[in-house]
Scaffold this active site. Structure first.
Site, PDB file in Angstrom:
ATOM      1  N   GLY A  28       9.532  -1.980   7.259  1.00  0.00           N
ATOM      2  CA  GLY A  28      10.338  -0.757   7.273  1.00  0.00           C
ATOM      3  C   GLY A  28      11.115  -0.533   5.988  1.00  0.00           C
ATOM      4  O   GLY A  28      10.959  -1.293   5.020  1.00  0.00           O
ATOM      5  N   ASP A  58       0.846  -1.207   0.000  1.00  0.00           N
ATOM      6  CA  ASP A  58       0.000   0.000   0.000  1.00  0.00           C
ATOM      7  C   ASP A  58       0.878   1.253   0.000  1.00  0.00           C
ATOM      8  O   ASP A  58       0.390   2.363   0.175  1.00  0.00           O
ATOM      9  CB  ASP A  58      -0.952   0.003   1.211  1.00  0.00           C
ATOM     10  CG  ASP A  58      -0.219  -0.063   2.551  1.00  0.00           C
ATOM     11  OD1 ASP A  58       0.938  -0.527   2.584  1.00  0.00           O
ATOM     12  OD2 ASP A  58      -0.803   0.340   3.564  1.00  0.00           O
ATOM     13  N   HIS A  78       3.293   6.476   0.323  1.00  0.00           N
ATOM     14  CA  HIS A  78       4.557   7.188   0.048  1.00  0.00           C
ATOM     15  C   HIS A  78       4.655   7.705  -1.384  1.00  0.00           C
ATOM     16  O   HIS A  78       5.509   8.535  -1.677  1.00  0.00           O
ATOM     17  CB  HIS A  78       5.761   6.264   0.294  1.00  0.00           C
ATOM     18  CG  HIS A  78       5.812   5.691   1.663  1.00  0.00           C
ATOM     19  ND1 HIS A  78       6.461   4.529   1.964  1.00  0.00           N
ATOM     20  CD2 HIS A  78       5.278   6.112   2.840  1.00  0.00           C
ATOM     21  CE1 HIS A  78       6.334   4.257   3.250  1.00  0.00           C
ATOM     22  NE2 HIS A  78       5.611   5.195   3.795  1.00  0.00           N
ATOM     23  N   TYR A  99       0.176   2.843  15.019  1.00  0.00           N
ATOM     24  CA  TYR A  99       1.412   3.609  14.997  1.00  0.00           C
ATOM     25  C   TYR A  99       1.279   4.850  15.888  1.00  0.00           C
ATOM     26  O   TYR A  99       0.477   5.731  15.593  1.00  0.00           O
ATOM     27  CB  TYR A  99       1.735   4.052  13.555  1.00  0.00           C
ATOM     28  CG  TYR A  99       2.028   2.919  12.575  1.00  0.00           C
ATOM     29  CD1 TYR A  99       2.327   1.629  13.021  1.00  0.00           C
ATOM     30  CD2 TYR A  99       2.024   3.144  11.206  1.00  0.00           C
ATOM     31  CE1 TYR A  99       2.609   0.609  12.115  1.00  0.00           C
ATOM     32  CE2 TYR A  99       2.311   2.123  10.291  1.00  0.00           C
ATOM     33  CZ  TYR A  99       2.599   0.860  10.760  1.00  0.00           C
ATOM     34  OH  TYR A  99       2.879  -0.140   9.865  1.00  0.00           O
ATOM     35  N   GLY A 108       7.035  -5.204   3.093  1.00  0.00           N
ATOM     36  CA  GLY A 108       6.814  -4.658   1.761  1.00  0.00           C
ATOM     37  C   GLY A 108       8.129  -4.396   1.074  1.00  0.00           C
ATOM     38  O   GLY A 108       8.702  -5.268   0.408  1.00  0.00           O
ATOM     39  N   ARG A 144       1.907   8.282  16.768  1.00  0.00           N
ATOM     40  CA  ARG A 144       2.383   9.446  16.006  1.00  0.00           C
ATOM     41  C   ARG A 144       1.628  10.708  16.396  1.00  0.00           C
ATOM     42  O   ARG A 144       0.567  10.626  17.004  1.00  0.00           O
ATOM     43  CB  ARG A 144       2.179   9.219  14.499  1.00  0.00           C
ATOM     44  CG  ARG A 144       3.349   8.509  13.910  1.00  0.00           C
ATOM     45  CD  ARG A 144       3.261   8.321  12.439  1.00  0.00           C
ATOM     46  NE  ARG A 144       4.044   7.119  12.139  1.00  0.00           N
ATOM     47  CZ  ARG A 144       4.101   6.525  10.980  1.00  0.00           C
ATOM     48  NH1 ARG A 144       3.419   6.997   9.984  1.00  0.00           N
ATOM     49  NH2 ARG A 144       4.837   5.445  10.806  1.00  0.00           N
ATOM     50  N   TRP A 195      -3.176  -1.616  12.212  1.00  0.00           N
ATOM     51  CA  TRP A 195      -1.840  -1.029  12.131  1.00  0.00           C
ATOM     52  C   TRP A 195      -1.868   0.028  13.250  1.00  0.00           C
ATOM     53  O   TRP A 195      -2.640   0.989  13.148  1.00  0.00           O
ATOM     54  CB  TRP A 195      -1.674  -0.255  10.860  1.00  0.00           C
ATOM     55  CG  TRP A 195      -1.283  -0.867   9.565  1.00  0.00           C
ATOM     56  CD1 TRP A 195      -0.283  -0.398   8.757  1.00  0.00           C
ATOM     57  CD2 TRP A 195      -1.862  -1.968   8.846  1.00  0.00           C
ATOM     58  NE1 TRP A 195      -0.218  -1.155   7.602  1.00  0.00           N
ATOM     59  CE2 TRP A 195      -1.166  -2.114   7.634  1.00  0.00           C
ATOM     60  CE3 TRP A 195      -2.903  -2.863   9.112  1.00  0.00           C
ATOM     61  CZ2 TRP A 195      -1.478  -3.103   6.687  1.00  0.00           C
ATOM     62  CZ3 TRP A 195      -3.217  -3.849   8.183  1.00  0.00           C
ATOM     63  CH2 TRP A 195      -2.498  -3.957   7.005  1.00  0.00           C
ATOM     64  N   LYS A 255      -0.437  -4.663  14.010  1.00  0.00           N
ATOM     65  CA  LYS A 255       0.793  -4.486  13.235  1.00  0.00           C
ATOM     66  C   LYS A 255       1.541  -3.275  13.783  1.00  0.00           C
ATOM     67  O   LYS A 255       0.998  -2.166  13.836  1.00  0.00           O
ATOM     68  CB  LYS A 255       0.443  -4.274  11.762  1.00  0.00           C
ATOM     69  CG  LYS A 255       1.643  -4.149  10.870  1.00  0.00           C
ATOM     70  CD  LYS A 255       1.218  -3.991   9.421  1.00  0.00           C
ATOM     71  CE  LYS A 255       2.435  -3.762   8.559  1.00  0.00           C
ATOM     72  NZ  LYS A 255       2.149  -3.063   7.342  1.00  0.00           N
TER      73      LYS A 255
HETATM   74  P1  FBP Z   1       7.097  -1.766   4.634  1.00  0.00           P
HETATM   75  O1  FBP Z   1       7.495  -3.175   4.946  1.00  0.00           O
HETATM   76  O2  FBP Z   1       7.466  -1.388   3.242  1.00  0.00           O
HETATM   77  O3  FBP Z   1       7.647  -0.799   5.677  1.00  0.00           O
HETATM   78  O4  FBP Z   1       5.522  -1.688   4.735  1.00  0.00           O
HETATM   79  C1  FBP Z   1       4.835  -1.687   5.956  1.00  0.00           C
HETATM   80  C2  FBP Z   1       3.867  -0.531   6.058  1.00  0.00           C
HETATM   81  O5  FBP Z   1       3.116  -0.561   7.258  1.00  0.00           O
HETATM   82  C3  FBP Z   1       2.923  -0.415   4.873  1.00  0.00           C
HETATM   83  O6  FBP Z   1       1.795  -1.207   5.042  1.00  0.00           O
HETATM   84  C4  FBP Z   1       2.661   1.041   4.800  1.00  0.00           C
HETATM   85  O7  FBP Z   1       2.443   1.502   3.511  1.00  0.00           O
HETATM   86  C5  FBP Z   1       3.911   1.653   5.298  1.00  0.00           C
HETATM   87  O8  FBP Z   1       4.588   0.689   6.061  1.00  0.00           O
HETATM   88  C6  FBP Z   1       3.654   2.867   6.143  1.00  0.00           C
HETATM   89  O9  FBP Z   1       4.806   3.611   6.192  1.00  0.00           O
HETATM   90  P2  FBP Z   1       5.026   4.814   7.166  1.00  0.00           P
HETATM   91  O10 FBP Z   1       5.694   4.223   8.359  1.00  0.00           O
HETATM   92  O11 FBP Z   1       5.913   5.750   6.415  1.00  0.00           O
HETATM   93  O12 FBP Z   1       3.677   5.401   7.486  1.00  0.00           O
END
Ligand code: FBP
Length: 252
Positions: free
Chosen positions: A203, A21, A26, A145, A229, A147, A143, A176
């Site tokens: 990452g 994604d 990005h 995160y 990814g 932030r 997911w 995740k």
């Molecule tokens: P990668 O293995 O490429 O890091 O992907 C994992 C992911 O969570 C993707 O699903 C998502 O597009 C991206 O990382 C989010 O990146 P960021 O941390 O920059 O928001």
């Protein structure tokens, strides 16, 4: 409430998903020639024996023939954003659970930025998604995160465990997370997440040896697997690397 079927994406308690994604998150800056083409990614997922492939709805719809043919379980991300807009992070829902099911998804995903001013918006959307998905019997992956303003000045280790626990509390089947590189912290995170499985994001592309070392550490600390990814589809030999990752996670 239907029984939630995790068997389609988890084998022996472990998982290895291919995430794609990043084109939305990005932009095409992440791609070079072949890997801009979703068909190439589907081929990697198939030959690399991934337990799931993560797409946004547009790719899931336009490449549905190829996805079905590959037989790789489809996971649809229900929210997303570009990295062009600035300000407090917010990822809004752009696909419904019904649409994901119609497209053949066996699980759905959603990102929550805990600590953002918009955390309540994402929490509310997630709650509705979780209710619908679980009624339909499909797993939900969060997911999570940390932030935004609220997450600044807080310890990374504390936030990682908090993210794991949040996953459990809000009803995610899999959470995740971004790994902070410390096995002890991850073991505590796994404990904090209880029966919610902890999966780690790949990452930015790193040296293959280091990446495999990190996957080993993740599994040792009790992580259930990875959703990777860039480290795979930016690799010169994605299939070979996938085999190595598989060996670390599943032992074969
Ligand atoms: P990668 O293995 O490429 O890091 O992907 C994992 C992911 O969570 C993707 O699903 C998502 O597009 C991206 O990382 C989010 O990146 P960021 O941390 O920059 O928001």
């Amino acid at each position: 409430m239907k029984k939630i079927n995790l068997n389609k994406i988890i084998k022996n308690g472990k998982m290895m998903f291919l995430a794609y994604d990043q084109g939305l998150e990005h932009g095409p800056i992440e791609f070079k020639d072949k890997n801009a083409n979703p068909s190439y990614i589907i081929e990697i997922a198939k030959k690399g024996k991934f337990n799931g492939i993560i797409f946004q709805k547009g790719i899931a719809e336009k490449y549905s023939k190829e996805i079905k043919k590959s037989k790789v379980p489809l996971i649809i991300k229900l929210n997303g954003k570009t990295n062009i807009r600035k300000g407090e992070p917010l990822s809004i829902q752009i696909c419904s659970v019904e649409e994901a099911l119609d497209l053949g998804a066996v699980a759905v995903g959603y990102t929550i930025y805990i600590g953002s001013e918009y955390e309540p918006v994402m929490m509310e959307e997630f709650a509705k998604i979780e209710e619908k998905a679980h009624k339909a019997g499909i797993p939900v992956i969060a997911w999570i995160y940390p932030r935004g303003k609220g997450a600044k000045k807080r310890k990374k280790s504390e936030l990682m465990a908090y993210a794991g626990r949040t996953g459990l509390e809000i009803g995610a089947d899999i959470v995740k997370l971004n790994y902070n590189g410390n096995e002890k912290d991850l073991a505590w995170t796994v404990k904090s997440a209880g029966k919610t499985k902890v999966m780690i994001a790949g990452g930015i592309k790193t040296d293959e040896k280091n990446f495999l070392k990190e996957v080993k550490a993740i599994i040792k600390a009790g992580g259930a697997g990875i959703a990777v990814g860039r480290n795979v589809w930016q690799s010169k030999d994605p299939i070979e690397l996938s085999k190595k990752i598989r060996k670390v996670i599943f032992g074969k």
